[in-house]
Enzyme design. Sequence first.
Site, mmCIF file in Angstrom:
data_model
loop_
_atom_site.group_PDB
_atom_site.id
_atom_site.type_symbol
_atom_site.label_atom_id
_atom_site.label_comp_id
_atom_site.label_asym_id
_atom_site.label_seq_id
_atom_site.Cartn_x
_atom_site.Cartn_y
_atom_site.Cartn_z
ATOM 1 N N TYR A 158 2.947 -5.125 -4.076
ATOM 2 C CA TYR A 158 1.425 -5.598 -3.740
ATOM 3 C C TYR A 158 1.640 -6.600 -2.509
ATOM 4 C CZ TYR A 158 -3.305 -6.584 -4.776
ATOM 5 O OH TYR A 158 -4.586 -6.538 -4.613
ATOM 6 N N HIS B 33 -4.434 -15.674 -2.385
ATOM 7 C CA HIS B 33 -4.327 -15.262 -3.756
ATOM 8 C C HIS B 33 -2.870 -15.255 -4.471
ATOM 9 C CE1 HIS B 33 -8.676 -13.411 -4.593
ATOM 10 N NE2 HIS B 33 -8.686 -14.609 -3.848
ATOM 11 N N PRO C 222 -7.156 3.596 -1.644
ATOM 12 C CA PRO C 222 -7.195 2.227 -1.424
ATOM 13 C C PRO C 222 -6.660 1.393 -2.657
ATOM 14 C CG PRO C 222 -9.520 3.479 -2.113
ATOM 15 C CD PRO C 222 -8.289 4.361 -1.662
ATOM 16 N N TYR D 234 -8.256 -5.235 -11.421
ATOM 17 C CA TYR D 234 -8.081 -3.642 -11.370
ATOM 18 C C TYR D 234 -8.226 -3.139 -12.892
ATOM 19 C CZ TYR D 234 -6.133 -4.052 -6.642
ATOM 20 O OH TYR D 234 -6.059 -4.239 -5.477
ATOM 21 N N LYS E 168 -3.243 -0.745 0.843
ATOM 22 C CA LYS E 168 -2.102 -0.740 1.956
ATOM 23 C C LYS E 168 -2.443 -0.201 3.341
ATOM 24 C CE LYS E 168 1.013 -2.455 -0.639
ATOM 25 N NZ LYS E 168 0.920 -3.967 -0.415
HETATM 26 C C1 PHB Z 1 -11.346 -4.669 -1.111
HETATM 27 O O1 PHB Z 1 -11.743 -5.873 -1.226
HETATM 28 O O2 PHB Z 1 -12.354 -3.612 -0.433
HETATM 29 C C2 PHB Z 1 -10.179 -3.984 -1.925
HETATM 30 C C3 PHB Z 1 -9.281 -4.825 -2.343
HETATM 31 C C4 PHB Z 1 -8.055 -4.333 -3.213
HETATM 32 C C5 PHB Z 1 -8.130 -2.934 -3.073
HETATM 33 C C6 PHB Z 1 -8.891 -2.075 -2.344
HETATM 34 C C7 PHB Z 1 -10.100 -2.402 -1.833
HETATM 35 O O3 PHB Z 1 -6.963 -2.319 -3.627
#
Ligand code: PHB
Length: 391
Positions: A384, A72, A293, A201, A297
């Site tokens: 990130y 990505h 989460p 997000y 990280k």
């Molecule tokens: C996930 O795919 O479970 C996931 C992806 C990004 C995040 C947290 C969880 O920031």
Amino acid sequence: MRAQVAIIGAGPAGLLLGALLHRAGIDALIVEQRSADHVLGRIRAGVLEQTTVDLLDAAGVGERMHREGLLHDGIELCFGGTRHRIDLKTLTGGKHVMVYGQTEVTRDLMHARDAAGLKTIYEAEHVSLHDFDGAHPRVRYQQAGATHEIECDFIAGCDGFHGVSRASVPAGAIQVHEKVYPFGWLGLLSETPPVSPELIYSNHERGFALCSMRSLHRSRYYLQCPIDDKVEAWSDEAFWAELRRRLDREAAESLVTGPSLEKSIAPLRSFVAEPMRFGRLFLAGDAAHIVPPTGAKGLNLAASDVGYLSRALAAFYAGSEEGLNHYSERCLRRVWKAVRFSWWFTSLMHRFPETGVFGQKLQAAELDYLVHSTAASTVLAENYVGLPLRD
Ligand code: PHB
Ligand code: APR
């Protein structure tokens, strides 16, 4: 039994450490309290930094990840009903992230371990750590009613937040720093195509939402929820309806829904235990630190810890203790930066009941600044994709 290194825990930290040590010619035994199936049943995040990808390659387990993982180049931030793309690749001079589930990383590591004939003791009961303040540590456990003992040079505590390793350290020798957030994440896994090619997000007045994926036909979605919500009270229909409300119109309309394969609620916490070394016991991964989460990280920190630890142990057997002596400090410099980033991203994206309208206005102003300032977007992007590993 004897091993150079006894590893407690067969999560990603323990398994990756075992693989890296094997490559370095160091023999390690892994002791895990659960079954392999139980370990593989846990659904965790799925975004790998390049440094984690490099470590998995160095461990010789990257083949399926490169075949099936998704690279990505950007993420999307959704607020005020509109999505804004953060171009990770352009902002970081060509870096990206690999979307590949932690469960798959764990599966690949387990297969490689089996294929190499390396031993993991599953379903070990009453695991206990002894004499790690001297040169001859030991690990004891029970299985089928019999007590077993491993004599080793070092113990690696890779047994997660609730493990026995950190709990074995005398209270006066360890400092803990903790922040618990006043909400949880309700996660749903479904065999449906992701709503969008990149992760979304979303900051919404009803609460945070995240659209993630495991593959082009499997999606992972999350909703911020009250910490005391019960997962049984959330039907699939209620989940999908709430997710739609928290997305922009285009995403809401194109969302493909389906039955949940898994649904669970996880609390959010920032936690750091310092130091990460106690004599011949070294903590790594969730045993030493937890991040919320947001930003994914956790697994990446576990990987960088065991990267440092495997290098330090290889150097020890080659005659230098420098790596072991600096292990804790090296890890913690990186850990605290990820703790800061995860706290910041969490604070920016979630609804905090106690901050009121003033807090929401600040979030809106920061989000607007973030997506319109190259300097601010770059700060997000470089954290990130992951900060570089330093010596
Ligand atoms: C996930 O795919 O479970 C996931 C992806 C990004 C995040 C947290 C969880 O920031
Ligand atoms: N004895 C032996 N094994 C134990 C014990 C014990 N007393 N206590 C816990 N374990 C095992 C758990 O069953 C688990 O399999 O240790 C393992 C720890 O694995 P994780 O919790 O997955 O932690 P870690 O390997 O550090 O992984 C890092 O990244 O995405 C994040 O939090 C997420 O799990 C993830 C983490």
